[in-house]
Scaffold this motif. Sequence first.
Motif, PDB file in Angstrom:
ATOM      1  N   SER A 177     -11.380  -5.637  -0.946  1.00  0.00           N
ATOM      2  CA  SER A 177     -10.138  -5.122  -0.366  1.00  0.00           C
ATOM      3  C   SER A 177     -10.039  -3.615  -0.525  1.00  0.00           C
ATOM      4  CB  SER A 177      -8.929  -5.799  -1.019  1.00  0.00           C
ATOM      5  OG  SER A 177      -8.886  -7.163  -0.696  1.00  0.00           O
ATOM      6  N   TYR A 178     -10.429  -3.114  -1.699  1.00  0.00           N
ATOM      7  CA  TYR A 178     -10.367  -1.670  -1.906  1.00  0.00           C
ATOM      8  C   TYR A 178     -11.449  -0.966  -1.085  1.00  0.00           C
ATOM      9  CZ  TYR A 178      -9.494   2.732  -4.254  1.00  0.00           C
ATOM     10  OH  TYR A 178      -9.146   4.034  -4.507  1.00  0.00           O
ATOM     11  N   PHE A 179     -12.603  -1.586  -0.919  1.00  0.00           N
ATOM     12  CA  PHE A 179     -13.655  -1.014  -0.073  1.00  0.00           C
ATOM     13  C   PHE A 179     -13.162  -0.870   1.365  1.00  0.00           C
ATOM     14  CE2 PHE A 179     -17.070  -1.877   2.974  1.00  0.00           C
ATOM     15  CZ  PHE A 179     -17.957  -0.847   2.694  1.00  0.00           C
ATOM     16  N   ILE A 180     -12.499  -1.911   1.861  1.00  0.00           N
ATOM     17  CA  ILE A 180     -11.969  -1.869   3.224  1.00  0.00           C
ATOM     18  C   ILE A 180     -10.886  -0.802   3.341  1.00  0.00           C
ATOM     19  CG2 ILE A 180     -10.660  -3.193   4.941  1.00  0.00           C
ATOM     20  CD1 ILE A 180     -12.135  -5.697   3.826  1.00  0.00           C
ATOM     21  N   TYR A 181     -10.019  -0.729   2.343  1.00  0.00           N
ATOM     22  CA  TYR A 181      -8.976   0.305   2.347  1.00  0.00           C
ATOM     23  C   TYR A 181      -9.601   1.704   2.335  1.00  0.00           C
ATOM     24  CZ  TYR A 181      -5.974   3.674  -0.036  1.00  0.00           C
ATOM     25  OH  TYR A 181      -5.313   4.828  -0.403  1.00  0.00           O
TER      26      TYR A 181
ATOM     27  N   ALA B 186      -5.997 -26.327  -5.626  1.00  0.00           N
ATOM     28  CA  ALA B 186      -5.322 -25.190  -6.260  1.00  0.00           C
ATOM     29  C   ALA B 186      -6.290 -24.058  -6.551  1.00  0.00           C
ATOM     30  CB  ALA B 186      -4.633 -25.652  -7.545  1.00  0.00           C
ATOM     31  N   VAL B 187      -7.458 -24.395  -7.097  1.00  0.00           N
ATOM     32  CA  VAL B 187      -8.449 -23.367  -7.424  1.00  0.00           C
ATOM     33  C   VAL B 187      -8.978 -22.717  -6.146  1.00  0.00           C
ATOM     34  CG1 VAL B 187     -10.745 -22.991  -8.396  1.00  0.00           C
ATOM     35  CG2 VAL B 187      -9.083 -24.393  -9.628  1.00  0.00           C
ATOM     36  N   THR B 188      -9.138 -23.492  -5.092  1.00  0.00           N
ATOM     37  CA  THR B 188      -9.594 -22.921  -3.817  1.00  0.00           C
ATOM     38  C   THR B 188      -8.572 -21.935  -3.266  1.00  0.00           C
ATOM     39  OG1 THR B 188     -10.841 -24.934  -3.297  1.00  0.00           O
ATOM     40  CG2 THR B 188     -10.338 -23.455  -1.474  1.00  0.00           C
ATOM     41  N   LEU B 189      -7.302 -22.314  -3.281  1.00  0.00           N
ATOM     42  CA  LEU B 189      -6.255 -21.415  -2.803  1.00  0.00           C
ATOM     43  C   LEU B 189      -6.191 -20.138  -3.638  1.00  0.00           C
ATOM     44  CD1 LEU B 189      -3.374 -23.950  -2.059  1.00  0.00           C
ATOM     45  CD2 LEU B 189      -4.799 -22.737  -0.402  1.00  0.00           C
ATOM     46  N   ARG B 190      -6.277 -20.301  -4.936  1.00  0.00           N
ATOM     47  CA  ARG B 190      -6.240 -19.121  -5.822  1.00  0.00           C
ATOM     48  C   ARG B 190      -7.487 -18.271  -5.635  1.00  0.00           C
ATOM     49  NH1 ARG B 190      -4.591 -15.184  -6.890  1.00  0.00           N
ATOM     50  NH2 ARG B 190      -4.784 -14.151  -8.887  1.00  0.00           N
ATOM     51  N   GLY B 191      -8.632 -18.914  -5.422  1.00  0.00           N
ATOM     52  CA  GLY B 191      -9.861 -18.166  -5.194  1.00  0.00           C
ATOM     53  C   GLY B 191      -9.798 -17.342  -3.916  1.00  0.00           C
ATOM     54  N   ILE B 192      -9.212 -17.914  -2.870  1.00  0.00           N
ATOM     55  CA  ILE B 192      -9.046 -17.169  -1.621  1.00  0.00           C
ATOM     56  C   ILE B 192      -8.157 -15.954  -1.847  1.00  0.00           C
ATOM     57  CG2 ILE B 192      -8.056 -17.284   0.699  1.00  0.00           C
ATOM     58  CD1 ILE B 192      -8.934 -20.214   0.795  1.00  0.00           C
ATOM     59  N   ASP B 193      -7.111 -16.141  -2.636  1.00  0.00           N
ATOM     60  CA  ASP B 193      -6.197 -15.031  -2.906  1.00  0.00           C
ATOM     61  C   ASP B 193      -6.871 -13.942  -3.744  1.00  0.00           C
ATOM     62  OD1 ASP B 193      -3.479 -13.898  -2.778  1.00  0.00           O
ATOM     63  OD2 ASP B 193      -3.453 -14.254  -4.924  1.00  0.00           O
ATOM     64  N   ILE B 194      -7.732 -14.338  -4.667  1.00  0.00           N
ATOM     65  CA  ILE B 194      -8.411 -13.361  -5.521  1.00  0.00           C
ATOM     66  C   ILE B 194      -9.327 -12.452  -4.708  1.00  0.00           C
ATOM     67  CG2 ILE B 194     -10.266 -13.183  -7.241  1.00  0.00           C
ATOM     68  CD1 ILE B 194      -8.922 -15.276  -8.868  1.00  0.00           C
ATOM     69  N   THR B 195      -9.898 -12.974  -3.619  1.00  0.00           N
ATOM     70  CA  THR B 195     -10.777 -12.136  -2.800  1.00  0.00           C
ATOM     71  C   THR B 195     -10.033 -10.957  -2.185  1.00  0.00           C
ATOM     72  OG1 THR B 195     -10.397 -13.493  -0.810  1.00  0.00           O
ATOM     73  CG2 THR B 195     -12.244 -14.107  -2.244  1.00  0.00           C
ATOM     74  N   THR B 196      -8.708 -11.040  -2.141  1.00  0.00           N
ATOM     75  CA  THR B 196      -7.912  -9.940  -1.578  1.00  0.00           C
ATOM     76  C   THR B 196      -7.339  -9.040  -2.669  1.00  0.00           C
ATOM     77  OG1 THR B 196      -5.862 -11.259  -1.548  1.00  0.00           O
ATOM     78  CG2 THR B 196      -7.298 -11.403   0.383  1.00  0.00           C
ATOM     79  N   MET B 197      -7.882  -9.116  -3.891  1.00  0.00           N
ATOM     80  CA  MET B 197      -7.367  -8.293  -4.983  1.00  0.00           C
ATOM     81  C   MET B 197      -7.419  -6.810  -4.618  1.00  0.00           C
ATOM     82  SD  MET B 197      -8.775  -7.869  -8.901  1.00  0.00           S
ATOM     83  CE  MET B 197      -8.609  -9.604  -9.286  1.00  0.00           C
ATOM     84  N   PHE B 198      -6.261  -6.183  -4.585  1.00  0.00           N
ATOM     85  CA  PHE B 198      -6.187  -4.772  -4.203  1.00  0.00           C
ATOM     86  C   PHE B 198      -5.263  -3.963  -5.101  1.00  0.00           C
ATOM     87  CE2 PHE B 198      -3.877  -1.427  -1.912  1.00  0.00           C
ATOM     88  CZ  PHE B 198      -4.929  -0.583  -1.586  1.00  0.00           C
TER      89      PHE B 198
ATOM     90  N   PHE C 128     -11.317   6.995   7.296  1.00  0.00           N
ATOM     91  CA  PHE C 128     -10.869   6.831   8.680  1.00  0.00           C
ATOM     92  C   PHE C 128     -11.929   6.198   9.578  1.00  0.00           C
ATOM     93  CE2 PHE C 128      -8.638  10.587   6.939  1.00  0.00           C
ATOM     94  CZ  PHE C 128      -7.360  10.040   6.893  1.00  0.00           C
ATOM     95  N   ASN C 129     -12.753   5.337   8.989  1.00  0.00           N
ATOM     96  CA  ASN C 129     -13.709   4.542   9.762  1.00  0.00           C
ATOM     97  C   ASN C 129     -13.068   3.183  10.050  1.00  0.00           C
ATOM     98  OD1 ASN C 129     -15.688   6.545   9.636  1.00  0.00           O
ATOM     99  ND2 ASN C 129     -16.454   5.791   7.676  1.00  0.00           N
ATOM    100  N   PHE C 130     -12.115   3.187  10.983  1.00  0.00           N
ATOM    101  CA  PHE C 130     -11.314   1.984  11.201  1.00  0.00           C
ATOM    102  C   PHE C 130     -12.145   0.835  11.762  1.00  0.00           C
ATOM    103  CE2 PHE C 130      -8.270   5.556  11.629  1.00  0.00           C
ATOM    104  CZ  PHE C 130      -7.456   5.247  10.551  1.00  0.00           C
ATOM    105  N   GLY C 131     -13.072   1.125  12.651  1.00  0.00           N
ATOM    106  CA  GLY C 131     -13.932   0.074  13.177  1.00  0.00           C
ATOM    107  C   GLY C 131     -14.833  -0.520  12.109  1.00  0.00           C
ATOM    108  N   TYR C 132     -15.346   0.341  11.257  1.00  0.00           N
ATOM    109  CA  TYR C 132     -16.196  -0.094  10.147  1.00  0.00           C
ATOM    110  C   TYR C 132     -15.396  -0.973   9.187  1.00  0.00           C
ATOM    111  CZ  TYR C 132     -20.150   0.481   6.920  1.00  0.00           C
ATOM    112  OH  TYR C 132     -21.247   0.274   6.116  1.00  0.00           O
TER     113      TYR C 132
END
Length: 299
Positions: free
Chosen positions: A255-259, A224-236, A266-270
Amino acid sequence: MAKATPDRLRRRSPRMRAAFPYLLLTPALLYLLAITLYPGLFAIYQSLFVVKFLNWTWTGFGNYAAILKDREFWAALGNTAIIGGISLALQTAIALTVAYFAYRDPFIRGWRILYIMPMLFMPSAVAFIWKLAFNDGRVISDLLMSLGLIERNVDWLGNIWLARLTLITADVWQWTPFLFIIFVAGLQGQDQEIEEAARLDGASWPAIFWNISLPMLRPIIVVAVTLRGIDITTMFTNVYVMTQGSPGGATETMSYFIYRQGFRMFNFGYASAASVLMLIMTIIIAQTVVRRAFHSGKA
């Protein structure tokens, strides 16, 4: 007509009968591949180019080399680890505590539906509510001033750790019920005879929970903690609505850095390269945690 269908089924070859269930699953499989595998492969391919809208310039692993030297990338990774780690620790502790009381107390157990209600709200709505409570509406500050704990309004989003605290609070409030549901289900699925034997030997309920129920619950906690931890990495959503990465990038998660790289600069490749690196790191960490937890079947 009622006998025609069984007769036709009997006339099918063994190979056709064996393949029939897979044919039924094919549409769902193609759909899953379309929404998961294809975007992932496309992101890997795009990460090898410098992409400016329709202009694609081959760079190979140039984006990855640039990211590894990017201080903003490492800062975002650190923010994700700090905010996500604290939030996950609080969620696990609170969920275990509430699950213990909800599992034992008949009165509290009857109100379990109330505990999962925060999880039913839209993440954007939760973020707006907590932003209003902390900053825009000054609800939290007014409450603390009425209690005499502070003397003036606090700019929660203007301080590094206070801004991180707002994100952690919103995340803990909404997603602790996720772990709570899993922990309660795990406790209810345990062998009651073992606990009853311990109780007959004079053990108290806290001792039974700590020495018997909790060790038996360990595999479920790890998953459960692993699944929740994976989800937290996508906090946006919380970051986008509440802080926008401020102050000074202290709340900018991966996630916000990637966005920001993809849809503001507009550095889509980056951005794709950052996504691939984040995926690889998440897989490695999750695999390591699960493997160690279940090493030799000791989990």
